[in-house]
Design an enzyme around this catalytic site. Sequence first.
Site, PDB file in Angstrom:
ATOM      1  N   HIS A  82       0.849  -1.193   0.000  1.00 58.74           N
ATOM      2  CA  HIS A  82       0.000   0.000   0.000  1.00 58.74           C
ATOM      3  C   HIS A  82       0.879   1.236   0.000  1.00 58.74           C
ATOM      4  CE1 HIS A  82      -4.129   1.561   0.475  1.00 58.74           C
ATOM      5  NE2 HIS A  82      -3.525   2.615   1.000  1.00 58.74           N
ATOM      6  N   ASP A 161     -13.538   3.146   7.214  1.00 58.08           N
ATOM      7  CA  ASP A 161     -12.568   3.847   6.365  1.00 58.08           C
ATOM      8  C   ASP A 161     -13.241   4.351   5.098  1.00 58.08           C
ATOM      9  OD1 ASP A 161      -9.873   4.770   5.738  1.00 58.08           O
ATOM     10  OD2 ASP A 161      -9.963   3.309   4.117  1.00 58.08           O
ATOM     11  N   ARG A 168     -12.492  12.891   4.504  1.00 59.47           N
ATOM     12  CA  ARG A 168     -11.178  13.545   4.608  1.00 59.47           C
ATOM     13  C   ARG A 168     -10.758  14.127   3.274  1.00 59.47           C
ATOM     14  NH1 ARG A 168      -7.565   9.126   5.878  1.00 59.47           N
ATOM     15  NH2 ARG A 168      -5.898  10.643   5.936  1.00 59.47           N
ATOM     16  N   SER A 183      -6.202   4.718   8.613  1.00 60.68           N
ATOM     17  CA  SER A 183      -6.909   4.437   7.363  1.00 60.68           C
ATOM     18  C   SER A 183      -6.251   3.256   6.634  1.00 60.68           C
ATOM     19  CB  SER A 183      -6.875   5.698   6.486  1.00 60.68           C
ATOM     20  OG  SER A 183      -7.192   5.401   5.162  1.00 60.68           O
ATOM     21  N   LYS A 187      -7.656  -1.011   6.675  1.00 62.05           N
ATOM     22  CA  LYS A 187      -7.981  -1.739   5.428  1.00 62.05           C
ATOM     23  C   LYS A 187      -7.099  -2.967   5.278  1.00 62.05           C
ATOM     24  CE  LYS A 187      -7.290   1.741   2.408  1.00 62.05           C
ATOM     25  NZ  LYS A 187      -7.468   3.027   3.043  1.00 62.05           N
TER      26      LYS A 187
HETATM   27  N1  URA Z   1      -3.960   5.885   1.649  1.00 62.34           N
HETATM   28  C1  URA Z   1      -4.984   5.497   2.455  1.00 62.34           C
HETATM   29  O1  URA Z   1      -5.529   4.413   2.278  1.00 62.34           O
HETATM   30  N2  URA Z   1      -5.373   6.306   3.417  1.00 62.34           N
HETATM   31  C2  URA Z   1      -4.808   7.505   3.654  1.00 62.34           C
HETATM   32  O2  URA Z   1      -5.210   8.194   4.569  1.00 62.34           O
HETATM   33  C3  URA Z   1      -3.736   7.927   2.816  1.00 62.34           C
HETATM   34  C4  URA Z   1      -3.330   7.082   1.805  1.00 62.34           C
END
Ligand code: URA
Length: 438
Positions: A82, A161, A168, A183, A187
């Site tokens: 990620h 999220d 956000r 966040s 996930k």
């Molecule tokens: N990627 C995400 O999944 N969340 C964030 O807050 C920033 C980048």
Amino acid sequence: MLVTDLIRRKRDGAELQRDEIAFLVDSYTRDAIPDYQMSAWLMAVVLRGMSRAELAALTESMLNSGEVLSFSELPAPKVDKHSTGGVGDKTSLVIAPIVASAGLYVPMISGRGLGHTGGTLDKLESIPGFSVNLSVADFRRVLAQCGTGLIGQTKEIAPADKKIYALRDVTGTVESPYLICASIMSKKLAEGIDALVLDVKTGSGAFMKAEKDAVFLAELMVETGQRLGKRIAALITDMDQPLGRAVGNALEVAECVDILNGQGPADLRELCLVLSAWMFLLGKRVQGIDQGRELAEQMISSGKAREKFREMIRLQGGNPAVVDDPGLLPRAAQTADIKSPASGFVTGFMCEQIGTAGVLLGGGRARKEDSVDPAVGIMVHKKVGDRVTAGEPLCTIHYNSAERLQQAQPLIVQSYRIESAMALQKRALVHRIIGDQS
Ligand code: URA
């Protein structure tokens, strides 16, 4: 519990209790708290930060807002990657097929565009027919069949999220290491993975512009992942200029196809190889990074990764023919070149402005309800270190609205730094590594 009390206490720097944070997350997820109150609380977190106990409470409440998947029936390790978000940052679309074609499983829950950065889900949705909204049952089926599946947060997985992320995006509450950590990790920990590679961006196009802030964020995420038993490493990587040349959803998908065809920009290819190598290492598919890199290269040169991308697109309802003919992707009606005002060298970018220009063209959202235009974006022809002559195109804007072009154009023009001499050293793509180096 009174939400206004929790907002005021966070605003004034008090530490909230675990049950208070759980109440906020749970109530907001159930639509029992309005957007304006949640936005106010998020802004208080941006300004005041969080203690480690608050962060753990936030991450775990968000993780447990939905189902936590387990894929223990699958016969190989489950690994994911990620990114914290960047401009032209499209590596997921290349890496997932590379790693899955070498026999690991990559169950990937991604996000949409956030602030000035693009999102994997918006990119994938530019492929005609592609669905990122699979049920858990369909996600399982796709993953078992093809080794990878890319979906968004749903009502079933990481629903907190899903809602907080969208809020956000449009309320100036992205740039908090605590909110980013919660966040991402909520996930990723819901995905049933064994190992995770984080690409933590730093530079003018990242949320964490200063390297020390990126390192702090990386440490928070590594700590959170390790506490919950995952093998995890974070690479601090450069985001001082767009990654690759394409910025914009369909343009970026086409560039990913180039990489899978063994072509495309060198920086993007390099980062895809390095991140894949780390996934192979943490997924115990190889014993060292060099071996991982070689394996990733083989997956590209043999065409296996491209085949895997085609298969994943087909299984998720998209038109796999885009892999053979990217001309089938949406295309903007008009293009305009931005010409260099002077001769010299490109010595830098205000990279966030390139991302913001992409949003203004329609590639991202100004309000939660907005849909994105998949076709618009920017093709960057000149990057740091390139020589330019006055009047030569620096980049080409792909647009569908003259009004939007007018808003975006000045940002792009101002974003380029052109100087008569190239004094500067090019920044390394990978600055440092934090976490599991086994
Ligand atoms: N990627 C995400 O999944 N969340 C964030 O807050 C920033 C980048």
